[in-house]
Write a protein that holds these residues in place. Structure first.
Motif, PDB file in Angstrom:
ATOM      1  N   VAL A 174     -10.021  26.228 -61.429  1.00  0.00           N
ATOM      2  CA  VAL A 174      -9.930  24.570 -61.732  1.00  0.00           C
ATOM      3  C   VAL A 174      -9.431  24.205 -63.201  1.00  0.00           C
ATOM      4  CG1 VAL A 174     -10.058  22.449 -60.993  1.00  0.00           C
ATOM      5  CG2 VAL A 174     -11.255  23.597 -59.675  1.00  0.00           C
ATOM      6  N   GLY A 178      -4.726  24.986 -63.595  1.00  0.00           N
ATOM      7  CA  GLY A 178      -4.826  23.280 -63.735  1.00  0.00           C
ATOM      8  C   GLY A 178      -3.788  23.248 -65.178  1.00  0.00           C
ATOM      9  N   SER A 179      -4.736  24.059 -66.392  1.00  0.00           N
ATOM     10  CA  SER A 179      -4.242  24.266 -67.992  1.00  0.00           C
ATOM     11  C   SER A 179      -2.500  24.693 -67.700  1.00  0.00           C
ATOM     12  CB  SER A 179      -5.392  25.190 -68.379  1.00  0.00           C
ATOM     13  OG  SER A 179      -6.223  24.030 -68.218  1.00  0.00           O
ATOM     14  N   CYS A 256      -7.004  25.244 -72.747  1.00  0.00           N
ATOM     15  CA  CYS A 256      -7.068  23.988 -71.741  1.00  0.00           C
ATOM     16  C   CYS A 256      -6.945  23.001 -72.665  1.00  0.00           C
ATOM     17  CB  CYS A 256      -8.666  23.661 -71.680  1.00  0.00           C
ATOM     18  SG  CYS A 256      -9.102  24.870 -70.457  1.00  0.00           S
ATOM     19  N   THR A 260      -3.221  21.200 -72.404  1.00  0.00           N
ATOM     20  CA  THR A 260      -2.844  19.303 -72.037  1.00  0.00           C
ATOM     21  C   THR A 260      -2.304  18.477 -73.414  1.00  0.00           C
ATOM     22  OG1 THR A 260      -5.805  19.067 -71.468  1.00  0.00           O
ATOM     23  CG2 THR A 260      -4.675  16.912 -72.282  1.00  0.00           C
ATOM     24  N   ALA A 282      -2.954  15.854 -66.394  1.00  0.00           N
ATOM     25  CA  ALA A 282      -2.948  16.892 -65.503  1.00  0.00           C
ATOM     26  C   ALA A 282      -2.773  16.419 -63.730  1.00  0.00           C
ATOM     27  CB  ALA A 282      -4.830  16.914 -64.576  1.00  0.00           C
ATOM     28  N   LYS A 283      -2.715  14.785 -64.068  1.00  0.00           N
ATOM     29  CA  LYS A 283      -1.800  13.691 -62.837  1.00  0.00           C
ATOM     30  C   LYS A 283      -0.464  14.519 -62.290  1.00  0.00           C
ATOM     31  CE  LYS A 283      -5.326  10.755 -62.891  1.00  0.00           C
ATOM     32  NZ  LYS A 283      -5.755   8.770 -62.529  1.00  0.00           N
ATOM     33  N   LEU A 286      -0.503  18.186 -61.674  1.00  0.00           N
ATOM     34  CA  LEU A 286      -1.183  18.403 -60.750  1.00  0.00           C
ATOM     35  C   LEU A 286      -0.544  17.164 -58.635  1.00  0.00           C
ATOM     36  CD1 LEU A 286      -4.449  20.036 -60.986  1.00  0.00           C
ATOM     37  CD2 LEU A 286      -2.824  21.331 -60.631  1.00  0.00           C
ATOM     38  N   TYR A 289      -2.910  16.890 -56.290  1.00  0.00           N
ATOM     39  CA  TYR A 289      -3.836  17.991 -56.087  1.00  0.00           C
ATOM     40  C   TYR A 289      -4.329  17.515 -57.600  1.00  0.00           C
ATOM     41  CZ  TYR A 289      -1.106  20.292 -52.705  1.00  0.00           C
ATOM     42  OH  TYR A 289      -0.964  20.771 -51.519  1.00  0.00           O
ATOM     43  N   VAL A 290      -4.985  16.586 -57.835  1.00  0.00           N
ATOM     44  CA  VAL A 290      -5.230  16.147 -58.608  1.00  0.00           C
ATOM     45  C   VAL A 290      -6.985  16.045 -58.835  1.00  0.00           C
ATOM     46  CG1 VAL A 290      -5.194  13.422 -59.049  1.00  0.00           C
ATOM     47  CG2 VAL A 290      -5.902  15.079 -60.815  1.00  0.00           C
ATOM     48  N   PHE A 293      -9.413  18.291 -60.266  1.00  0.00           N
ATOM     49  CA  PHE A 293     -10.287  18.185 -61.047  1.00  0.00           C
ATOM     50  C   PHE A 293     -11.837  16.937 -61.594  1.00  0.00           C
ATOM     51  CE2 PHE A 293      -7.728  19.465 -65.141  1.00  0.00           C
ATOM     52  CZ  PHE A 293      -7.081  20.469 -64.550  1.00  0.00           C
TER      53      PHE A 293
END
Length: 472
Positions: A174, A178-179, A256, A260, A282-283, A286, A289-290, A293
């Motif tokens: 994840v 995500g990153s 990561c 960010t 991340a919001k 993603l 789909y956040v 996290f």
């Protein structure tokens, strides 16, 4: 076979040898760092100290931790033991120091695991609230998950390790995905400026404040050493495991953190004012789909429960086997070959601390206090074991002594840990942090007194540093 190894062979309290291979040991050390939760909780504070130079600071923290990992690896190459640091230090400085360190280790482990338990309760409560909009009770969640975790640890080291590593793999996947989305959705902001040494060190005060925070996510990198008696070819596999863990963790953290910052579009306000900056950023990348996290943070903490209980119980088990604590604590389950008595004691003790302090002062305060107070004696132990490495090799393996690996690296390891140590005990801190240094000193004095008693009254029953893992 020498007398030390005969002591290991003769014991009737054997764990299940050969249960863990090198990649399982690597996974356990990596999981003990809890990368998802570590990043979620420390990143904002690090950015507040050093700004957008945070990726470089995490890189330097990983390199710095490498020096301490080298000490664990070099000791494990010669005397791998479930007692890990207590064994290494006893072989270098004798029974008095070894017993004192054992008491400090026990004190630190109970507090640190109590903080882990509190994290499980509060993060699970937070995750359920964010995803489902349902209010739950952190205390009930904590007790349930601790009970399940303890039962899994007793049911077999292979079972608990597989579950811990599976949970850990999910969080890493994840974090990586995500990153990746954070970077590729903001390609116009890709820059090497976060890796500028000039910008980072233009703010010495900020580096001094943030560096201890960047070090803490790496603290569990050497915990594979405690699984020595259950490791396959421990003299080799532990070395590979701890070096693999610190290398991969450094890469993951840097990637990561960099992602960010790129994903935030270099917005300092988002990074320093959000409760969990990485999730906030991340919001945007993603979208709906956040929630992944939030779940990654949950699997991170649950995995940490399993590996932390297992590691602490092995140290407790070894101290008991060597005559420092009650002999019954070294009892091993007949079927599962796990140190069930030590597992129960460490779980019940840490849970009791978490419940009492959490109910009186609130779970967040309890987490901060137990985590900080538990870290102080642990860092002191890190300094001592780094000092012990050159002493051990000069006395016992002079032909294999290396100036670089057995003198330069451990000295650097000592110096590095003095920075976070000072940050936790420096004068002028608010209550109750201003009492933590004195509390640690009281624990050290208690350990010294106890060591004098044991050495004078039970010298013949003491076997500190004698129980080491044999090669297959």
């Amino acid at each position: 076979m020498d007398a030390r190894n005969l002591a290991t062979v003769a014991t009737h309290h054997k764990l299940k040898k050969g249960s863990l291979g090198v990649w399982q040991l690597s996974g356990l050390s990596f999981a003990n760092m809890a990368p998802a939760y570590s990043l979620f909780t420390t990143l904002g504070l690090v950015v507040a100290g050093v700004g957008f130079g945070a990726p470089l600071l995490f890189l330097l923290a990983g390199v710095a931790t490498f020096f301490h990992v080298n000490t664990t690896a070099e000791f494990s190459r010669k005397c791998p033991s479930a007692g890990s640091y207590t064994c290494f230090i006893s072989r270098s400085f004798g029974n008095h120091v070894g017993i004192t360190v054992g008491i400090m280790y026990l004190f630190a482990w109970i507090l640190l695991i109590a903080s882990v338990f509190l994290v499980v309760g509060t993060w699970t409560q937070f995750t359920i609230k964010e995803i489902l909009g349902v209010n739950t009770n952190w205390l009930i969640l904590m007790v349930v998950f601790v009970g399940i975790g303890t039962w899994l640890c007793i049911s077999g080291v292979t079972l608990s390790s597989r579950i811990a590593i599976s949970l850990f793999v999910f969080e890493v996947i994840v974090l990586l995905i995500g990153s990746g989305f954070m970077i590729f959705s903001h390609v116009n902001y890709i820059s090497l400026s976060p890796f500028s040494f000039g910008k980072l060190f233009s703010n010495f005060k900020g580096v001094g404040l943030a560096f201890p925070l960047a070090i803490y996510p790496f603290i569990g990198s050497s915990n594979a050493a405690t699984m020595a008696e259950e490791a396959h070819k421990p003299h080799h596999s532990i070395r590979v495991a701890v070096f693999s863990a610190i290398t991969l963790a450094t890469i993951l953290y840097v990637f990561c953190v960099y992602a960010t910052i790129i994903g935030s579009k270099f917005d300092n306000h988002i990074l320093t004012h959000a409760t969990y900056p990485m999730i906030s950023v991340a919001k945007y990348a993603l979208g709906p789909y956040v929630w992944l996290f939030y779940v990654a943070g949950l699997t991170s903490t649950l995995s940490l429960v399993l590996v932390a209980i297992n590691a602490a119980a092995r140290v407790l088990y070894n101290l008991s086997k060597e005559g420092v604590l009650f002999k019954n604590l070294s009892n091993v389950h007949e079927t599962y070959r796990t140190p069930y008595a030590a597992l129960l004691l460490i779980s019940i003790g840490a849970l009791g601390v978490a419940v009492v302090i959490g109910l009186i002062f609130g779970p967040i305060n309890a987490f901060n206090w137990t985590g900080t107070l538990g870290t102080i004696p642990l860092i002191i132990i890190f300094v001592i074991v780094n000092l012990a490495l050159p002493v051990y090799f000069i006395r016992n393996h002079k032909d294999h002594f290396s100036v670089l690996f057995h003198l330069v690296f451990p000295i650097l390891g000592c110096l590095i840990y003095l920075v976070p140590l000072y940050s936790t005990v420096e004068p002028g801190q608010p209550t109750p942090y201003n009492y933590f240094g004195l509390t640690t000193l009281a624990v050290i004095l208690a350990g010294i007194i106890y060591s004098i008693y044991l050495v004078n009254r039970r010298f013949e029953s003491l076997n500190l540093g004698l129980h080491v893992a044999l090669e297959d």
